[in-house]
Design an enzyme around this catalytic site. Structure first.
Site, PDB file in Angstrom:
ATOM      1  N   ARG A  19      17.102  36.468  30.515  1.00  0.00           N
ATOM      2  CA  ARG A  19      17.462  35.132  29.602  1.00  0.00           C
ATOM      3  C   ARG A  19      16.010  34.168  29.485  1.00  0.00           C
ATOM      4  O   ARG A  19      15.257  34.315  30.554  1.00  0.00           O
ATOM      5  CB  ARG A  19      18.583  34.263  30.212  1.00  0.00           C
ATOM      6  CG  ARG A  19      19.899  35.103  29.682  1.00  0.00           C
ATOM      7  CD  ARG A  19      20.981  34.303  30.583  1.00  0.00           C
ATOM      8  NE  ARG A  19      21.124  34.448  31.994  1.00  0.00           N
ATOM      9  CZ  ARG A  19      21.830  33.993  32.781  1.00  0.00           C
ATOM     10  NH1 ARG A  19      22.914  33.439  32.285  1.00  0.00           N
ATOM     11  NH2 ARG A  19      21.768  34.107  33.985  1.00  0.00           N
ATOM     12  N   LYS A  79      17.820  30.139  36.022  1.00  0.00           N
ATOM     13  CA  LYS A  79      18.227  30.343  37.400  1.00  0.00           C
ATOM     14  C   LYS A  79      17.344  29.539  38.307  1.00  0.00           C
ATOM     15  O   LYS A  79      16.551  29.100  37.888  1.00  0.00           O
ATOM     16  CB  LYS A  79      18.436  31.920  37.781  1.00  0.00           C
ATOM     17  CG  LYS A  79      19.125  32.825  36.874  1.00  0.00           C
ATOM     18  CD  LYS A  79      20.556  32.310  37.149  1.00  0.00           C
ATOM     19  CE  LYS A  79      21.462  32.667  38.533  1.00  0.00           C
ATOM     20  NZ  LYS A  79      22.549  32.426  38.656  1.00  0.00           N
ATOM     21  N   TYR A  98      20.588  26.420  36.285  1.00  0.00           N
ATOM     22  CA  TYR A  98      21.698  26.709  37.094  1.00  0.00           C
ATOM     23  C   TYR A  98      21.182  26.841  38.593  1.00  0.00           C
ATOM     24  O   TYR A  98      20.501  27.777  38.695  1.00  0.00           O
ATOM     25  CB  TYR A  98      22.399  28.049  36.609  1.00  0.00           C
ATOM     26  CG  TYR A  98      23.112  27.912  35.193  1.00  0.00           C
ATOM     27  CD1 TYR A  98      24.134  27.179  35.205  1.00  0.00           C
ATOM     28  CD2 TYR A  98      22.762  28.904  34.227  1.00  0.00           C
ATOM     29  CE1 TYR A  98      24.886  27.000  33.873  1.00  0.00           C
ATOM     30  CE2 TYR A  98      23.377  28.602  33.218  1.00  0.00           C
ATOM     31  CZ  TYR A  98      24.329  27.764  32.654  1.00  0.00           C
ATOM     32  OH  TYR A  98      25.064  27.924  31.578  1.00  0.00           O
ATOM     33  N   HIS A 100      23.591  26.780  41.703  1.00  0.00           N
ATOM     34  CA  HIS A 100      24.601  27.237  42.400  1.00  0.00           C
ATOM     35  C   HIS A 100      24.136  27.408  43.934  1.00  0.00           C
ATOM     36  O   HIS A 100      24.314  28.253  44.631  1.00  0.00           O
ATOM     37  CB  HIS A 100      24.873  28.584  41.922  1.00  0.00           C
ATOM     38  CG  HIS A 100      25.454  28.838  40.758  1.00  0.00           C
ATOM     39  ND1 HIS A 100      26.552  28.468  40.263  1.00  0.00           N
ATOM     40  CD2 HIS A 100      24.801  29.401  39.450  1.00  0.00           C
ATOM     41  CE1 HIS A 100      26.812  28.607  39.090  1.00  0.00           C
ATOM     42  NE2 HIS A 100      25.901  29.098  38.420  1.00  0.00           N
ATOM     43  N   GLU A 122      25.568  23.939  36.176  1.00  0.00           N
ATOM     44  CA  GLU A 122      26.845  24.205  36.333  1.00  0.00           C
ATOM     45  C   GLU A 122      27.825  22.976  36.802  1.00  0.00           C
ATOM     46  O   GLU A 122      28.962  23.221  36.929  1.00  0.00           O
ATOM     47  CB  GLU A 122      27.085  25.379  37.618  1.00  0.00           C
ATOM     48  CG  GLU A 122      26.736  24.787  39.068  1.00  0.00           C
ATOM     49  CD  GLU A 122      25.042  24.914  39.165  1.00  0.00           C
ATOM     50  OE1 GLU A 122      24.814  24.767  40.393  1.00  0.00           O
ATOM     51  OE2 GLU A 122      24.465  24.849  38.404  1.00  0.00           O
ATOM     52  N   VAL A 183      36.292  31.647  32.516  1.00  0.00           N
ATOM     53  CA  VAL A 183      36.011  32.985  33.102  1.00  0.00           C
ATOM     54  C   VAL A 183      37.345  33.765  32.681  1.00  0.00           C
ATOM     55  O   VAL A 183      37.293  34.691  32.246  1.00  0.00           O
ATOM     56  CB  VAL A 183      35.498  33.093  34.238  1.00  0.00           C
ATOM     57  CG1 VAL A 183      35.267  34.688  34.601  1.00  0.00           C
ATOM     58  CG2 VAL A 183      34.089  32.554  34.217  1.00  0.00           C
ATOM     59  N   ASP A 202      47.010  31.501  38.972  1.00  0.00           N
ATOM     60  CA  ASP A 202      46.399  30.236  39.062  1.00  0.00           C
ATOM     61  C   ASP A 202      47.405  29.361  39.491  1.00  0.00           C
ATOM     62  O   ASP A 202      48.509  29.605  39.275  1.00  0.00           O
ATOM     63  CB  ASP A 202      45.667  29.782  37.619  1.00  0.00           C
ATOM     64  CG  ASP A 202      44.674  28.758  38.026  1.00  0.00           C
ATOM     65  OD1 ASP A 202      43.573  28.983  37.640  1.00  0.00           O
ATOM     66  OD2 ASP A 202      45.005  27.766  38.393  1.00  0.00           O
ATOM     67  N   SER A 224      49.893  30.778  41.836  1.00  0.00           N
ATOM     68  CA  SER A 224      49.040  31.459  42.725  1.00  0.00           C
ATOM     69  C   SER A 224      49.696  31.122  44.385  1.00  0.00           C
ATOM     70  O   SER A 224      50.008  30.073  44.384  1.00  0.00           O
ATOM     71  CB  SER A 224      47.525  30.944  42.895  1.00  0.00           C
ATOM     72  OG  SER A 224      46.772  31.664  43.798  1.00  0.00           O
ATOM     73  N   LEU A 244      37.228  28.858  40.381  1.00  0.00           N
ATOM     74  CA  LEU A 244      35.789  27.921  40.525  1.00  0.00           C
ATOM     75  C   LEU A 244      36.229  26.611  40.909  1.00  0.00           C
ATOM     76  O   LEU A 244      37.247  26.118  40.679  1.00  0.00           O
ATOM     77  CB  LEU A 244      35.262  27.860  39.156  1.00  0.00           C
ATOM     78  CG  LEU A 244      34.198  26.587  39.183  1.00  0.00           C
ATOM     79  CD1 LEU A 244      32.656  27.042  39.598  1.00  0.00           C
ATOM     80  CD2 LEU A 244      34.020  26.367  37.611  1.00  0.00           C
ATOM     81  N   ALA A 272      32.845  35.188  40.421  1.00  0.00           N
ATOM     82  CA  ALA A 272      32.469  33.803  41.404  1.00  0.00           C
ATOM     83  C   ALA A 272      31.426  34.151  42.672  1.00  0.00           C
ATOM     84  O   ALA A 272      31.001  33.466  43.359  1.00  0.00           O
ATOM     85  CB  ALA A 272      33.898  33.416  41.798  1.00  0.00           C
ATOM     86  N   ILE A 273      30.619  35.443  42.415  1.00  0.00           N
ATOM     87  CA  ILE A 273      29.869  35.491  43.599  1.00  0.00           C
ATOM     88  C   ILE A 273      28.516  34.671  43.419  1.00  0.00           C
ATOM     89  O   ILE A 273      28.158  34.458  44.670  1.00  0.00           O
ATOM     90  CB  ILE A 273      29.448  37.100  43.319  1.00  0.00           C
ATOM     91  CG1 ILE A 273      28.486  37.534  44.676  1.00  0.00           C
ATOM     92  CG2 ILE A 273      28.344  37.196  42.203  1.00  0.00           C
ATOM     93  CD1 ILE A 273      29.514  37.629  45.825  1.00  0.00           C
ATOM     94  N   ASP A 274      28.411  33.759  42.497  1.00  0.00           N
ATOM     95  CA  ASP A 274      27.185  33.003  42.628  1.00  0.00           C
ATOM     96  C   ASP A 274      27.546  31.554  43.389  1.00  0.00           C
ATOM     97  O   ASP A 274      26.846  30.912  43.471  1.00  0.00           O
ATOM     98  CB  ASP A 274      26.520  32.684  41.009  1.00  0.00           C
ATOM     99  CG  ASP A 274      27.609  32.386  40.162  1.00  0.00           C
ATOM    100  OD1 ASP A 274      28.944  32.129  40.726  1.00  0.00           O
ATOM    101  OD2 ASP A 274      27.509  32.078  38.951  1.00  0.00           O
ATOM    102  N   ASN A 304      24.227  37.091  38.127  1.00  0.00           N
ATOM    103  CA  ASN A 304      23.607  36.683  36.930  1.00  0.00           C
ATOM    104  C   ASN A 304      24.224  37.580  35.687  1.00  0.00           C
ATOM    105  O   ASN A 304      23.334  38.298  35.115  1.00  0.00           O
ATOM    106  CB  ASN A 304      22.175  36.411  36.911  1.00  0.00           C
ATOM    107  CG  ASN A 304      21.545  37.782  37.123  1.00  0.00           C
ATOM    108  OD1 ASN A 304      21.890  38.489  37.967  1.00  0.00           O
ATOM    109  ND2 ASN A 304      20.244  37.936  36.761  1.00  0.00           N
TER     110      ASN A 304
END
Length: 380
Positions: A19, A79, A98, A100, A122, A183, A202, A224, A244, A272-274, A304
């Protein structure tokens, strides 16, 4: 610094990242405002934008990222800065990207040391709680997640050999989506469109009610709890992590013991790994090496994900960020916080202080309110 500020766009060098932070159309808009735009040669190639298009739009092409950083007041990136870019950071720069930082504490340390103004896309947050700059990439990542999962469910790639939509008389894949935000909704909708069996979990009943009202039972919704998640993980062919907490570490929802209960060849796509990931067994991977296996379960942890579809992602990202970049250039910083107060929570590290409470708590750093660091207008 006085308005209008200059804008620099370096080429993204993170693995698998194609990107770019500004399109030629965006460069033309800024140039029309009288903003000097520096674009590193080749910065747009991954998104199919040529240097000639940027030049025609009024941008100045420069031969190196060092020239971009040295010549611009505001650095627009996609990033977080990589280690080789740390030396470019200084207190006169505004970094807009971003970040993170929950997943990259070493980056946070360097941002603090440098004195830079670091605005994390973010955590730019409107009064209604919406995240206008995270939303477009969340939409892309959510829509990509079922595609990724369907691919790795195929037997030649190590999966169970399950077709997402099944076949006549054959049960489809069962997809568990953890989180009903942007997401999660997009992941659920694409999965349902592929005729998978979909469950969304959720704690926000209103989000679940919204999904119910649209899909009327075609997507199952579930409140949840630890027990509910454990039961659903054991039944799932695919788990998509989509939870998130803005600026903070993602909640750990899936334990290693739960992973042991999954069927061999099942797939986890931890979007959600970032922010650290929702699974205890999750770790960051890359587009070049996206998958690893734990207890027979395939894990996908690319931080990403939208970088794999850069043409779409760049337009979505740049369309959302351009108005804010233009406002900062036009009005200056911190004056822009008066007209665009949603940028205030986006400010994460400013002149050596961590000014976002969630980021500070996650990193274990001292939190300093933004108004103690900057001479803010009273209504910002």
């Amino acid at each position: 610094m006085t308005a209008p500020l200059s804008v620099g766009v370096p080429k993204e060098r993170k693995a698998g990242e194609h990107r770019v932070a500004l399109t030629p159309e965006g460069a033309a808009e800024l140039a029309h405002m009288g903003v000097r735009v520096l674009v590193e040669e080749g910065a747009g190639e991954g998104s199919a934008f040529s240097d000639a298009e940027y030049a025609a739009a009024g941008a100045t092409l420069v031969s190196s990222e060092e020239d971009v950083w040295e010549g611009a007041d505001l650095i627009a990136k996609v990033k977080e800065p990589l280690p080789h870019e740390f030396s470019f950071l200084d207190e006169e720069k505004i970094l807009f990207a971003y970040l993170h930082l929950a997943a990259y504490p070493e980056v946070a340390d360097r941002l603090i040391e440098s004195g830079v103004v670091a605005i994390g896309c973010e955590t730019v947050r409107k009064p209604d709680g919406s995240l206008p700059l995270l939303a477009p990439m969340s939409e892309v990542a959510g829509r990509m997640a079922p595609h990724v999962a369907a691919r790795f469910l195929e037997k030649p790639l190590g999966g169970r050999g399950v077709l997402f939509g099944g076949a006549a008389g054959v049960r489809p894949a069962r997809v568990l989506v953890l989180g009903a935000g942007i997401v999660g909704r997009n992941a659920a909708w694409i999965s349902q469109g592929a005729e998978a069996e979909v469950v969304v979990v959720d704690k926000d009943i209103e989000k679940l009610r919204y999904i119910d009202s649209i899909h009327r039972g075609r997507i199952q919704t579930l409140y949840s709890s630890r027990l509910a998640i454990a039961e659903e993980v054991a039944k799932a062919d695919v788990v998509i992590g989509a939870a998130l907490v803005p600026g903070a570490r993602a909640p750990l929802l899936v334990t290693e013991e739960m992973i042991r209960t999954m069927k061999p060849g099942s797939v986890i796509v931890d979007v959600a790994i970032d922010q650290g990931g929702v699974c205890e067994t999750s770790r960051e991977t890359s587009h070049d090496d996206p998958i690893y296996e734990v207890h027979g379960v395939l894990h996908y942890g690319v931080p990403n994900m939208p970088g794999a579809v850069p043409r779409t992602s760049t337009f979505a990202f740049a369309n959302a960020t351009l108005p804010y970049i233009a406002a900062i250039c036009r009005e200056g910083f911190p004056q822009v916080l008066t007209t665009h107060p949603e940028l205030a929570p986006g400010c994460q590290i400013v002149h050596g202080s961590v000014v976002n409470a969630a980021v500070a708590e996650t990193l274990g750093k001292e939190y300093t309110p933004l108004d103690q660091v900057l001479d803010l207008p009273t209504d910002a």
